[in-house]
Scaffold this motif. Sequence first.
Motif, PDB file in Angstrom:
ATOM      1  N   LEU A 366       0.831  -1.207   0.000  1.00  0.00           N
ATOM      2  CA  LEU A 366       0.000   0.000   0.000  1.00  0.00           C
ATOM      3  C   LEU A 366       0.862   1.251   0.000  1.00  0.00           C
ATOM      4  O   LEU A 366       0.551   2.246  -0.672  1.00  0.00           O
ATOM      5  CB  LEU A 366      -0.922  -0.012   1.227  1.00  0.00           C
ATOM      6  N   ASP A 367       1.964   1.226   0.762  1.00  0.00           N
ATOM      7  CA  ASP A 367       2.856   2.391   0.784  1.00  0.00           C
ATOM      8  C   ASP A 367       3.451   2.680  -0.597  1.00  0.00           C
ATOM      9  O   ASP A 367       3.664   3.841  -0.977  1.00  0.00           O
ATOM     10  CB  ASP A 367       3.987   2.155   1.792  1.00  0.00           C
ATOM     11  N   GLU A 368       3.713   1.626  -1.352  1.00  0.00           N
ATOM     12  CA  GLU A 368       4.301   1.823  -2.677  1.00  0.00           C
ATOM     13  C   GLU A 368       3.316   2.477  -3.665  1.00  0.00           C
ATOM     14  O   GLU A 368       3.740   3.030  -4.688  1.00  0.00           O
ATOM     15  CB  GLU A 368       4.764   0.463  -3.230  1.00  0.00           C
ATOM     16  N   HIS A 369       2.015   2.406  -3.386  1.00  0.00           N
ATOM     17  CA  HIS A 369       1.005   2.948  -4.313  1.00  0.00           C
ATOM     18  C   HIS A 369       0.132   4.000  -3.635  1.00  0.00           C
ATOM     19  O   HIS A 369      -1.082   4.098  -3.879  1.00  0.00           O
ATOM     20  CB  HIS A 369       0.127   1.820  -4.858  1.00  0.00           C
ATOM     21  N   LEU A 370       0.731   4.770  -2.713  1.00  0.00           N
ATOM     22  CA  LEU A 370      -0.053   5.809  -2.044  1.00  0.00           C
ATOM     23  C   LEU A 370      -0.569   6.848  -3.036  1.00  0.00           C
ATOM     24  O   LEU A 370      -1.691   7.381  -2.889  1.00  0.00           O
ATOM     25  CB  LEU A 370       0.818   6.493  -0.971  1.00  0.00           C
ATOM     26  N   ASP A 371       0.222   7.145  -4.048  1.00  0.00           N
ATOM     27  CA  ASP A 371      -0.190   8.193  -5.002  1.00  0.00           C
ATOM     28  C   ASP A 371      -1.310   7.726  -5.924  1.00  0.00           C
ATOM     29  O   ASP A 371      -2.122   8.543  -6.401  1.00  0.00           O
ATOM     30  CB  ASP A 371       1.027   8.621  -5.843  1.00  0.00           C
ATOM     31  N   ASP A 372      -1.378   6.449  -6.213  1.00  0.00           N
ATOM     32  CA  ASP A 372      -2.430   5.946  -7.124  1.00  0.00           C
ATOM     33  C   ASP A 372      -3.160   4.784  -6.459  1.00  0.00           C
ATOM     34  O   ASP A 372      -3.401   3.745  -7.084  1.00  0.00           O
ATOM     35  CB  ASP A 372      -1.814   5.508  -8.452  1.00  0.00           C
ATOM     36  N   LEU A 373      -3.545   4.968  -5.191  1.00  0.00           N
ATOM     37  CA  LEU A 373      -4.136   3.881  -4.422  1.00  0.00           C
ATOM     38  C   LEU A 373      -5.444   3.395  -5.023  1.00  0.00           C
ATOM     39  O   LEU A 373      -5.703   2.193  -5.128  1.00  0.00           O
ATOM     40  CB  LEU A 373      -4.338   4.324  -2.966  1.00  0.00           C
ATOM     41  N   GLY A 374      -6.301   4.318  -5.446  1.00  0.00           N
ATOM     42  CA  GLY A 374      -7.587   3.921  -6.021  1.00  0.00           C
ATOM     43  C   GLY A 374      -7.407   3.123  -7.290  1.00  0.00           C
ATOM     44  O   GLY A 374      -8.049   2.071  -7.477  1.00  0.00           O
ATOM     45  N   THR A 375      -6.521   3.602  -8.156  1.00  0.00           N
ATOM     46  CA  THR A 375      -6.269   2.868  -9.408  1.00  0.00           C
ATOM     47  C   THR A 375      -5.664   1.501  -9.115  1.00  0.00           C
ATOM     48  O   THR A 375      -6.034   0.491  -9.737  1.00  0.00           O
ATOM     49  CB  THR A 375      -5.297   3.679 -10.287  1.00  0.00           C
ATOM     50  N   PHE A 376      -4.753   1.462  -8.163  1.00  0.00           N
ATOM     51  CA  PHE A 376      -4.096   0.202  -7.824  1.00  0.00           C
ATOM     52  C   PHE A 376      -5.116  -0.827  -7.316  1.00  0.00           C
ATOM     53  O   PHE A 376      -5.111  -1.979  -7.734  1.00  0.00           O
ATOM     54  CB  PHE A 376      -3.025   0.462  -6.754  1.00  0.00           C
ATOM     55  N   LEU A 377      -6.032  -0.384  -6.425  1.00  0.00           N
ATOM     56  CA  LEU A 377      -7.014  -1.316  -5.875  1.00  0.00           C
ATOM     57  C   LEU A 377      -8.069  -1.727  -6.888  1.00  0.00           C
ATOM     58  O   LEU A 377      -8.636  -2.823  -6.811  1.00  0.00           O
ATOM     59  CB  LEU A 377      -7.697  -0.704  -4.646  1.00  0.00           C
ATOM     60  N   ALA A 378      -8.301  -0.843  -7.866  1.00  0.00           N
ATOM     61  CA  ALA A 378      -9.379  -1.120  -8.821  1.00  0.00           C
ATOM     62  C   ALA A 378      -8.904  -1.919 -10.022  1.00  0.00           C
ATOM     63  O   ALA A 378      -9.666  -2.747 -10.559  1.00  0.00           O
ATOM     64  CB  ALA A 378     -10.017   0.197  -9.286  1.00  0.00           C
ATOM     65  N   HIS A 379      -7.660  -1.716 -10.455  1.00  0.00           N
ATOM     66  CA  HIS A 379      -7.234  -2.305 -11.737  1.00  0.00           C
ATOM     67  C   HIS A 379      -6.066  -3.282 -11.592  1.00  0.00           C
ATOM     68  O   HIS A 379      -5.955  -4.203 -12.397  1.00  0.00           O
ATOM     69  CB  HIS A 379      -6.848  -1.172 -12.713  1.00  0.00           C
ATOM     70  N   ASP A 380      -5.183  -3.039 -10.640  1.00  0.00           N
ATOM     71  CA  ASP A 380      -4.024  -3.930 -10.512  1.00  0.00           C
ATOM     72  C   ASP A 380      -4.466  -5.269  -9.895  1.00  0.00           C
ATOM     73  O   ASP A 380      -5.207  -5.287  -8.913  1.00  0.00           O
ATOM     74  CB  ASP A 380      -2.968  -3.273  -9.609  1.00  0.00           C
ATOM     75  N   PRO A 381      -4.032  -6.414 -10.477  1.00  0.00           N
ATOM     76  CA  PRO A 381      -4.456  -7.725  -9.922  1.00  0.00           C
ATOM     77  C   PRO A 381      -4.064  -7.885  -8.449  1.00  0.00           C
ATOM     78  O   PRO A 381      -4.820  -8.449  -7.662  1.00  0.00           O
ATOM     79  CB  PRO A 381      -3.705  -8.731 -10.800  1.00  0.00           C
ATOM     80  N   ARG A 382      -2.863  -7.368  -8.093  1.00  0.00           N
ATOM     81  CA  ARG A 382      -2.473  -7.473  -6.684  1.00  0.00           C
ATOM     82  C   ARG A 382      -3.361  -6.610  -5.802  1.00  0.00           C
ATOM     83  O   ARG A 382      -3.716  -6.981  -4.691  1.00  0.00           O
ATOM     84  CB  ARG A 382      -1.013  -7.057  -6.531  1.00  0.00           C
ATOM     85  N   GLY A 383      -3.720  -5.406  -6.329  1.00  0.00           N
ATOM     86  CA  GLY A 383      -4.602  -4.533  -5.549  1.00  0.00           C
ATOM     87  C   GLY A 383      -5.984  -5.121  -5.369  1.00  0.00           C
ATOM     88  O   GLY A 383      -6.608  -4.995  -4.313  1.00  0.00           O
ATOM     89  N   LYS A 384      -6.511  -5.745  -6.419  1.00  0.00           N
ATOM     90  CA  LYS A 384      -7.826  -6.369  -6.308  1.00  0.00           C
ATOM     91  C   LYS A 384      -7.827  -7.499  -5.254  1.00  0.00           C
ATOM     92  O   LYS A 384      -8.814  -7.689  -4.538  1.00  0.00           O
ATOM     93  CB  LYS A 384      -8.248  -6.934  -7.664  1.00  0.00           C
ATOM     94  N   ALA A 385      -6.729  -8.229  -5.210  1.00  0.00           N
ATOM     95  CA  ALA A 385      -6.674  -9.363  -4.265  1.00  0.00           C
ATOM     96  C   ALA A 385      -6.385  -8.928  -2.838  1.00  0.00           C
ATOM     97  O   ALA A 385      -6.568  -9.699  -1.895  1.00  0.00           O
ATOM     98  CB  ALA A 385      -5.594 -10.352  -4.719  1.00  0.00           C
ATOM     99  N   LEU A 386      -5.911  -7.662  -2.655  1.00  0.00           N
ATOM    100  CA  LEU A 386      -5.456  -7.223  -1.333  1.00  0.00           C
ATOM    101  C   LEU A 386      -6.564  -7.205  -0.273  1.00  0.00           C
ATOM    102  O   LEU A 386      -6.360  -7.678   0.847  1.00  0.00           O
ATOM    103  CB  LEU A 386      -4.793  -5.841  -1.455  1.00  0.00           C
ATOM    104  N   PRO A 387      -7.764  -6.657  -0.520  1.00  0.00           N
ATOM    105  CA  PRO A 387      -8.817  -6.659   0.527  1.00  0.00           C
ATOM    106  C   PRO A 387      -9.155  -8.074   1.012  1.00  0.00           C
ATOM    107  O   PRO A 387      -9.318  -8.326   2.190  1.00  0.00           O
ATOM    108  CB  PRO A 387      -9.999  -5.983  -0.163  1.00  0.00           C
ATOM    109  N   GLY A 388      -9.301  -9.001   0.042  1.00  0.00           N
ATOM    110  CA  GLY A 388      -9.602 -10.375   0.452  1.00  0.00           C
ATOM    111  C   GLY A 388      -8.493 -10.979   1.280  1.00  0.00           C
ATOM    112  O   GLY A 388      -8.733 -11.708   2.255  1.00  0.00           O
TER     113      GLY A 388
END
Length: 601
Positions: A366-388
């Motif tokens: 999460l620290d590595e993507h603080l600037d684009d956190l929303g995009t990371f969680l919405a589009h990046d496969p690792r970001g999508k898997a992070l909440p689960g």
Amino acid sequence: MAGLVSVLASILVFLYVRTNAHDASSYFENIVLLRQLKQLDARWELDVLKSRMGIDTSYDSLVDPLAALNHLQQRLQSDMASQYSRDAGKSSRLNATLHRAIDEKTRLVEHFKSHNSVLRNSLAFLPTAANDIGKSLRQSVGDSVALRGISTDVSQLLLKILVFSQSPSDEAAVDIRAQLEHLDSDKRHLPAERYDELDIFASHVRAVLTEQPAVNGLLREIAAVPTAAGIDALDNLLSGDQRETEILAQQYRKYLLIFAAALVALLLYAAVGLIRSHAEINRVNRELQVANATLEERVRERTRELHEAQSELVTTARKAGMAEIANNVLHNVGNVLNSVNVSAGLIGGRIRDSKVSGLSKAVQLLDEHLDDLGTFLAHDPRGKALPGYLTKLVATLADEKQSIAAELDTLTRSIDHIKEIVATQHTYSGASSVLESVRVEDLLEDVLRMNAASVARHRIEVIKDFAAVPMLRLDKHLLLQILVNLLSNSRRAMDGVLDRPHRVALRMRIIELVDENRLQIRVEDNGEGIAPENLSRLFSHGFTTRKNGHGFGLHSSALAAKEMGGTLRAHSDGPGKGAVFSLELPLNPAEDVMTTLAIQA
């Protein structure tokens, strides 16, 4: 004439008493004690030599003579203080010197025990650790040359440290430390999860480097303590005293002979004048006097012997009672300490295997993507898997917390049990048992939890057959002490059974008798069984059929059952057919006891 006879007779009696004042038997008894001390000291020196040469790796042989040495030295000091008053000062100093030497040996042996225990544990563990590292390296993926090099370094270190344990030297220690540093620098070729195995191996190697010289130094110090010189000094003192006493006794015998001759001559002169008128009277009087004197002396001697025998019996009984209580405490506390070690090991393992590191990795992502956190969680496969992943991680950490808390609770109960075991020993000095409301089924479950790791390690199937039993007023810790001993005894009985699965059944029920109902708890195993000739001696103090057994557990359990108003019995159909231990206690429901107390109040 009568006055002269009286004076001569008094002198004669005085000389006779002085001639027999010294009892030679006491000298020979003390010489025997000194010889026993020399034999024990020589045995001690031999055991030290065996330990230094590596023939004997245990310290039991160094500890065993301590009690006998102290007992013999105290007995010798007491005898010499009462029998050799002329040299009392010198005797006291020599005995004090010997006592200090024995105390110094005792202190050094205590230090040796602690260092030797650490050393032997590390030496016993190193081959297993090296074997585990070899297996891990063969299963690891990476630079095969580097992995083989690490495996070779570990094998060489194991060989060198085993050689060092037999003949330690500064050069060998420097070489081993250098190879340890080289191994530490090479472990970077391994995956991070393999570091702990190498670190544990290296820590045990360092422990051997530290403890082996310390153990050897303590053995040299033990051998250097001058107990033999103290024993020889006491021997010389006794021999000198005996020689002086013999010289003095010979002088008194000469004087006695002279005065006896004078008295005989005087009596013969008197007898010439009185022989006709008083011969018979004088003869009868002399015979009566001799008989009376002999009888009184015999009565005094027998009375003194009876007093001495009574005193020795009281002392022996007191010491035997104290030793039995101490043995019971050590044995029962040792059983519970096994559970404490198991719980501590489980907690340590779960902390080492904790998934907390996964949380740090997620936070780092999460620290590595603080600037684009929303995009990371919405589009990046690792970001999508992070909440689960975080949701599962929370559940996992909660399970870890609950598991560790449960083990801590078990650990706390075990420690409380140790305190209560020690407190229960006051019952042998007049204190009364502490009764409390107990749910026996919960107590049985506690016993199984305290032995869970040991049961799992020996692959023992546990069968529970608990009937419904109301809460009872019992001495909880005495009952726990009995059950832990019985379960441990059943587990050990199956160590040598290899032809069938290991099984222990724990049953509880209420049995109805003619005069009362009783609680029955049975511990059944399919172990090695009990020979018929041993059943009658099974609960005797000190009786055991195991090589390393002490014979304290079943004896203390039988005493505890008797103290609670119950009985403990054993049954077996013979060797190889298992055994059944049956504990029966009087039913004492909690509500009935409270009603009785209220009526009495």
